[in-house]
Design a protein around this motif. Structure first.
Motif, PDB file in Angstrom:
ATOM      1  N   ALA A 153       1.613 -15.444   2.168  1.00 61.39           N
ATOM      2  CA  ALA A 153       1.734 -15.950   0.710  1.00 61.39           C
ATOM      3  C   ALA A 153       2.917 -14.747  -0.258  1.00 61.39           C
ATOM      4  O   ALA A 153       2.998 -14.804  -1.705  1.00 61.39           O
ATOM      5  CB  ALA A 153       1.479 -16.873   0.497  1.00 61.39           C
ATOM      6  N   ARG A 154       1.572 -13.788  -0.029  1.00 66.26           N
ATOM      7  CA  ARG A 154       1.835 -12.813  -0.961  1.00 66.26           C
ATOM      8  C   ARG A 154       1.023 -11.912   0.380  1.00 66.26           C
ATOM      9  O   ARG A 154       1.096 -11.887   1.165  1.00 66.26           O
ATOM     10  CB  ARG A 154       0.407 -12.707  -1.938  1.00 66.26           C
ATOM     11  N   VAL A 155       1.336 -10.328  -0.752  1.00 64.52           N
ATOM     12  CA  VAL A 155       0.789  -8.733   0.285  1.00 64.52           C
ATOM     13  C   VAL A 155      -0.590  -8.148  -0.933  1.00 64.52           C
ATOM     14  O   VAL A 155      -0.366  -8.007  -2.052  1.00 64.52           O
ATOM     15  CB  VAL A 155       1.338  -8.693   1.113  1.00 64.52           C
ATOM     16  N   VAL A 156      -1.561  -7.372   0.132  1.00 60.06           N
ATOM     17  CA  VAL A 156      -2.347  -6.891  -0.808  1.00 60.06           C
ATOM     18  C   VAL A 156      -1.784  -5.321  -0.239  1.00 60.06           C
ATOM     19  O   VAL A 156      -1.805  -5.035   0.744  1.00 60.06           O
ATOM     20  CB  VAL A 156      -3.392  -6.868  -0.318  1.00 60.06           C
ATOM     21  N   LEU A 157      -1.739  -4.609  -1.541  1.00 61.88           N
ATOM     22  CA  LEU A 157      -1.438  -2.942  -1.793  1.00 61.88           C
ATOM     23  C   LEU A 157      -2.892  -2.296  -1.135  1.00 61.88           C
ATOM     24  O   LEU A 157      -3.921  -2.768  -1.664  1.00 61.88           O
ATOM     25  CB  LEU A 157      -0.736  -2.479  -2.405  1.00 61.88           C
ATOM     26  N   SER A 158      -3.184  -1.760   0.142  1.00 64.68           N
ATOM     27  CA  SER A 158      -4.617  -1.323   0.310  1.00 64.68           C
ATOM     28  C   SER A 158      -5.083   0.237   0.541  1.00 64.68           C
ATOM     29  O   SER A 158      -4.012   0.950   1.009  1.00 64.68           O
ATOM     30  CB  SER A 158      -5.020  -2.124   1.456  1.00 64.68           C
ATOM     31  N   ALA A 159      -5.778   1.069  -0.524  1.00 67.17           N
ATOM     32  CA  ALA A 159      -5.749   2.341  -0.388  1.00 67.17           C
ATOM     33  C   ALA A 159      -7.504   2.860   0.181  1.00 67.17           C
ATOM     34  O   ALA A 159      -8.313   2.675  -0.613  1.00 67.17           O
ATOM     35  CB  ALA A 159      -5.327   3.288  -1.381  1.00 67.17           C
ATOM     36  N   ASP A 160      -7.277   3.299   1.077  1.00 62.20           N
ATOM     37  CA  ASP A 160      -8.808   4.145   1.414  1.00 62.20           C
ATOM     38  C   ASP A 160      -9.123   5.124   1.044  1.00 62.20           C
ATOM     39  O   ASP A 160      -8.239   6.266   2.035  1.00 62.20           O
ATOM     40  CB  ASP A 160      -9.472   4.002   2.958  1.00 62.20           C
ATOM     41  N   GLN A 166       5.737  -9.681  -5.117  1.00 64.78           N
ATOM     42  CA  GLN A 166       4.950 -10.582  -4.071  1.00 64.78           C
ATOM     43  C   GLN A 166       3.495  -9.751  -3.499  1.00 64.78           C
ATOM     44  O   GLN A 166       2.570 -10.209  -3.141  1.00 64.78           O
ATOM     45  CB  GLN A 166       5.709  -9.896  -2.658  1.00 64.78           C
ATOM     46  N   VAL A 167       3.326  -8.395  -4.572  1.00 66.32           N
ATOM     47  CA  VAL A 167       1.658  -8.774  -4.843  1.00 66.32           C
ATOM     48  C   VAL A 167       0.929  -9.343  -5.691  1.00 66.32           C
ATOM     49  O   VAL A 167       0.550  -8.905  -6.354  1.00 66.32           O
ATOM     50  CB  VAL A 167       1.851  -6.755  -4.473  1.00 66.32           C
ATOM     51  N   CYS A 168      -0.651  -9.202  -5.051  1.00 63.90           N
ATOM     52  CA  CYS A 168      -1.011 -10.459  -5.679  1.00 63.90           C
ATOM     53  C   CYS A 168      -2.504  -9.736  -6.005  1.00 63.90           C
ATOM     54  O   CYS A 168      -3.355 -10.053  -6.955  1.00 63.90           O
ATOM     55  CB  CYS A 168      -1.471 -11.319  -4.959  1.00 63.90           C
ATOM     56  N   GLY A 169      -2.880  -7.951  -5.371  1.00 61.38           N
ATOM     57  CA  GLY A 169      -3.623  -7.149  -6.084  1.00 61.38           C
ATOM     58  C   GLY A 169      -3.443  -6.023  -5.482  1.00 61.38           C
ATOM     59  O   GLY A 169      -3.052  -6.155  -4.320  1.00 61.38           O
ATOM     60  N   VAL A 170      -4.116  -4.961  -5.908  1.00 61.12           N
ATOM     61  CA  VAL A 170      -4.226  -4.066  -5.351  1.00 61.12           C
ATOM     62  C   VAL A 170      -6.164  -3.258  -4.659  1.00 61.12           C
ATOM     63  O   VAL A 170      -6.567  -3.699  -6.181  1.00 61.12           O
ATOM     64  CB  VAL A 170      -3.951  -2.693  -5.608  1.00 61.12           C
ATOM     65  N   GLY A 171      -6.228  -2.691  -3.857  1.00 68.56           N
ATOM     66  CA  GLY A 171      -7.411  -2.719  -3.524  1.00 68.56           C
ATOM     67  C   GLY A 171      -7.403  -0.962  -3.132  1.00 68.56           C
ATOM     68  O   GLY A 171      -6.811  -0.307  -2.775  1.00 68.56           O
ATOM     69  N   VAL A 172      -8.919  -0.166  -3.968  1.00 64.77           N
ATOM     70  CA  VAL A 172      -8.273   1.170  -3.368  1.00 64.77           C
ATOM     71  C   VAL A 172     -10.007   1.481  -3.396  1.00 64.77           C
ATOM     72  O   VAL A 172     -11.811   0.972  -4.041  1.00 64.77           O
ATOM     73  CB  VAL A 172      -8.157   2.186  -4.744  1.00 64.77           C
ATOM     74  N   GLY A 173     -10.956   2.353  -2.681  1.00 70.08           N
ATOM     75  CA  GLY A 173     -11.501   3.252  -2.277  1.00 70.08           C
ATOM     76  C   GLY A 173     -12.349   4.278  -2.481  1.00 70.08           C
ATOM     77  O   GLY A 173     -11.268   5.610  -2.299  1.00 70.08           O
ATOM     78  N   VAL A 232      -3.188   4.331   3.599  1.00 73.50           N
ATOM     79  CA  VAL A 232      -2.339   3.574   2.729  1.00 73.50           C
ATOM     80  C   VAL A 232      -1.917   2.455   3.296  1.00 73.50           C
ATOM     81  O   VAL A 232      -1.399   2.882   4.261  1.00 73.50           O
ATOM     82  CB  VAL A 232      -1.350   4.125   1.956  1.00 73.50           C
ATOM     83  N   ALA A 233      -1.380   1.367   3.426  1.00 78.20           N
ATOM     84  CA  ALA A 233      -1.296  -0.299   3.856  1.00 78.20           C
ATOM     85  C   ALA A 233      -1.391  -1.172   2.659  1.00 78.20           C
ATOM     86  O   ALA A 233      -1.609  -1.108   1.707  1.00 78.20           O
ATOM     87  CB  ALA A 233      -2.419  -1.031   5.250  1.00 78.20           C
ATOM     88  N   GLY A 268     -11.521   0.756   6.044  1.00 79.45           N
ATOM     89  CA  GLY A 268     -11.742   0.819   4.591  1.00 79.45           C
ATOM     90  C   GLY A 268     -10.317   0.351   3.946  1.00 79.45           C
ATOM     91  O   GLY A 268     -10.134  -0.683   2.734  1.00 79.45           O
ATOM     92  N   VAL A 269      -9.278   0.421   4.876  1.00 76.94           N
ATOM     93  CA  VAL A 269      -7.972  -0.595   3.426  1.00 76.94           C
ATOM     94  C   VAL A 269      -8.747  -1.885   4.471  1.00 76.94           C
ATOM     95  O   VAL A 269      -8.427  -2.782   3.387  1.00 76.94           O
ATOM     96  CB  VAL A 269      -7.133   0.535   4.626  1.00 76.94           C
ATOM     97  N   ILE A 270      -8.393  -2.052   5.360  1.00 83.24           N
ATOM     98  CA  ILE A 270      -9.436  -3.471   5.912  1.00 83.24           C
ATOM     99  C   ILE A 270     -10.566  -3.793   4.850  1.00 83.24           C
ATOM    100  O   ILE A 270     -10.012  -5.521   3.743  1.00 83.24           O
ATOM    101  CB  ILE A 270     -10.387  -4.040   7.145  1.00 83.24           C
TER     102      ILE A 270
END
Length: 391
Positions: free
Chosen positions: A77-84, A139-146, A92-93, A368-370
């Protein structure tokens, strides 16, 4: 049972929460599970279908008459942008709602470059990865960063991070949110690694401690299957716990005697270099261990003992079911685990260690990215957030 709520939208998020367990269900099954009227369930399913949060399952379910349509959670349905972002490198993923990695990239990226150059690189990389997967920012529902330092969870701002010059108080969520047009959540890198490991590899563990041993040392705590951040987000910062063996060793934070100053990958690399074995970072140390260098093996095992000394107190205090060792130094495998286990089992209460598991991370560099994606997914797909999205 779920209670009836006023309005056609209320409760769609609670219905989605049921379907997120991966099992497809028919209208009749959802009526039975929730106690809601069939018309109410149908109304809520229509809302979720219209917003693509769910899809009809591939297989209709037949009970002898007309097959009943089953509905399933839509991971696409959506994708997430993820960064460790670590002290010296980044991963980054782009990840779907089922935590499947669709595209990723790694790079040597010193965090000491400062926030603007680092985050500009991050935006550029996210843009490239989205294009690679055929998705757009809509289509990005959110961004997560560590980040590799203390983060005030409520604001997402790093606070006095010892290895991140120029980052103190920087508004990471606002800066990225303006450029990516999505909600941005930021946390300490060890917290997101703990989330990732628990979600993907140890979901059965109610109490879990994740320890990252890399350039620095940190700890993420899962308590009753929830991440424990503490009052401001500083829980788990064991790298700056004072240890007796390092009484006169100066740490990067400015204090003396910190665990990180004797057992972190940077400290071990420096000690090897002093003895005539060149090593610049924790990866060099692991490579030396793998090649059979005796000095590197001895120092890594001693680093494990130092970490185990601090963890023994945590085992007695918190009584976790599992301790997971991650980070670059974890790649040294049994050498570091042997040191950790040696001290924990000798210094902790027998009851606390009776069923304690001590092992390396199953997700490795991807924890981290997961975990950053899980942080976003749990936020975006909470019942209240879904109800607001379908309004």
């Amino acid at each position: 049972m779920l209670s009836e709520q006023s309005g056609p939208v209320a409760g769609a998020g609670a219905l989605l929460a049921i379907l997120r367990d991966g099992q497809a269900r028919t209208r009749a099954e959802l009526v039975q599970l929730t106690g809601l009227a069939r018309s109410t369930v149908s109304q809520r399913l229509d809302l979720l279908l219209n917003h693509r949060w769910i899809v009809p399952a591939d297989d209709a379910i037949s009970s002898g008459g007309r097959p009943a349509v089953a509905f399933a959670f839509n991971h696409a349905a959506r994708v997430v942008l993820s960064a460790d972002l670590g002290a010296t490198h980044a991963r980054v993923a782009v990840i779907d709602l089922g935590t499947t990695v669709l595209a990723e990239r790694t790079a040597d990226l010193p965090i000491e470059r400062g926030p603007v150059p680092t985050l500009e690189w991050l935006v550029e990389t996210f843009t490239d990865l989205l294009a690679e997967t055929g998705h757009g920012l809509d289509q990005v529902c959110g961004v997560g960063v560590g980040l590799p330092g203390p983060v005030e969870h409520a604001s997402g701002r790093p606070i006095n991070p010892p290895i991140m010059p120029g980052w103190d108080g920087f508004p990471v969520p606002d800066w990225l949110g303006e450029r990516l047009g999505a909600t941005v959540l930021v946390d300490n890198d060890v917290n997101i690694m703990a989330l990732g490991e628990h979600w993907a590899a140890r979901p059965e563990a109610d109490q879990l401690v994740f320890v990252k041993i890399g350039t620095g040392i940190g700890c993420g705590i899962i308590s009753d299957r929830r991440l424990h951040r503490g009052a401001q987000g500083a829980a788990g910062d064991i790298g700056h716990v004072r240890v007796s063996s390092a009484a006169d060793v100066v740490c990067r934070c400015g204090n003396t005697g910190c665990l990180e100053a004797v057992a972190g990958g940077g400290a071990v690399a420096a000690r090897l270099t002093e003895t005539g074995v060149p090593a610049e970072n924790s990866r060099d140390v692991v490579n030396l261990v793998r090649s059979g260098n005796t000095q590197a093996v001895q120092l890594i095992r001693q680093a494990g003992r130092e970490v185990g000394d601090v963890l023994a107190s945590i085992v007695n205090f918190f009584n976790p079911a599992v301790i997971v060792i991650g980070g670059d130094i974890a790649e040294a495998g049994e050498h570091v685990l042997a040191g950790v286990r040696e001290v924990i089992y000798s210094r902790s209460l027998p009851l606390a260690t009776q069923h304690l598991g001590i092992r390396t991370s199953e997700l490795g560099d991807r924890a981290g990215v997961i975990g950053a994606a899980v942080m976003v997914i749990e936020h975006v797909l909470s019942p209240g957030a879904v109800d607001r999205s379908v309004r």
